[in-house]
Design a protein around this motif. Structure first.
Motif, PDB file in Angstrom:
ATOM      1  N   GLY A   1      10.437   9.661   1.630  1.00  0.00           N
ATOM      2  CA  GLY A   1       9.024   9.771   1.291  1.00  0.00           C
ATOM      3  C   GLY A   1       8.259  10.587   2.304  1.00  0.00           C
TER       4      GLY A   1
ATOM      5  N   ARG B   1       7.881  11.328  -3.288  1.00  0.00           N
ATOM      6  CA  ARG B   1       9.185  10.680  -3.144  1.00  0.00           C
ATOM      7  C   ARG B   1      10.225  11.686  -3.604  1.00  0.00           C
TER       8      ARG B   1
ATOM      9  N   ARG C   1       3.365   7.538  -6.885  1.00  0.00           N
ATOM     10  CA  ARG C   1       3.872   8.636  -6.054  1.00  0.00           C
ATOM     11  C   ARG C   1       4.411   9.746  -6.949  1.00  0.00           C
TER      12      ARG C   1
END
Length: 185
Positions: free
Chosen positions: A65, A74, A121
């Motif tokens: 990450g 990610r 993400r």
């Protein structure tokens, strides 16, 4: 005589429908096409696009990450050891974070988004100077191929295992299993 008449009507109906389909397709294509543009280009320009590539300096949060232009990213296709995870080699989660930091080393990162995960993400393929960060993390033994979501990097994982790279020098728990056994909260 009735059968022949029905067959003739069916044939006329099919012909009419095919003609209508051709006319509608031609109309749709000419209404989309701009001068100097091919029909395929016109159709592609009308389709929704994925998020544009992200580039710039990045900060590493853990082994898979990072933050880039304010977005949490990610790495696609990899599952790195969790930040607080330990393996037979020691703190493999910290080693994974440190390895990703070394790969980036203050250089610009280019990420191509492919999806968004349940935490909001951006899932992306990221590169530095043409080097695939996910691939390198797996090859160095700091991450596994994330088989649950991708078939990528499986060969690289096998290479890392054979070469006893990173965590492959000792026993370790799969990061997904470690997360299950160590819930946050």
């Amino acid at each position: 005589m009735g059968f022949a008449r029905r067959a003739g009507r069916r044939s006329l109906l099919i012909s009419a429908l095919l003609t209508l389909a051709v006319v509608l397709t031609a109309w749709a294509m000419t209404s989309l096409v701009k001068p100097g543009q091919f029909p395929a280009e016109a159709m592609a320009s009308e389709l929704p696009t994925t998020t544009a590539a992200l580039t710039g300096p990045a900060t590493v949060s853990d082994g898979d990450g990072l933050r880039l232009n304010g977005e949490r990213i990610r790495l696609q296709g990899v599952d790195a050891f969790e930040l607080h995870q330990t393996c037979g080699t020691g703190p493999c989660g910290q080693a994974a974070r440190d390895a990703l930091q070394r790969l980036i080393a203050g250089r610009h990162v280019a990420c191509e988004p492919v999806d968004t995960d349940r935490y909001g993400r951006t899932i992306a393929y990221c590169h530095v100077d043409g080097v695939d960060l996910g691939e390198q993390m797996v090859l160095q033994g700091h991450a596994l191929a994330f088989r649950r979501y991708s078939r990528e990097y499986i060969d690289e994982e096998e290479v890392a295992r054979r070469n006893r790279a990173g965590a492959w020098t000792s026993d370790f728990q799969n990061p997904a299993d470690w997360r299950r056994d160590h819930p946050r909260g």
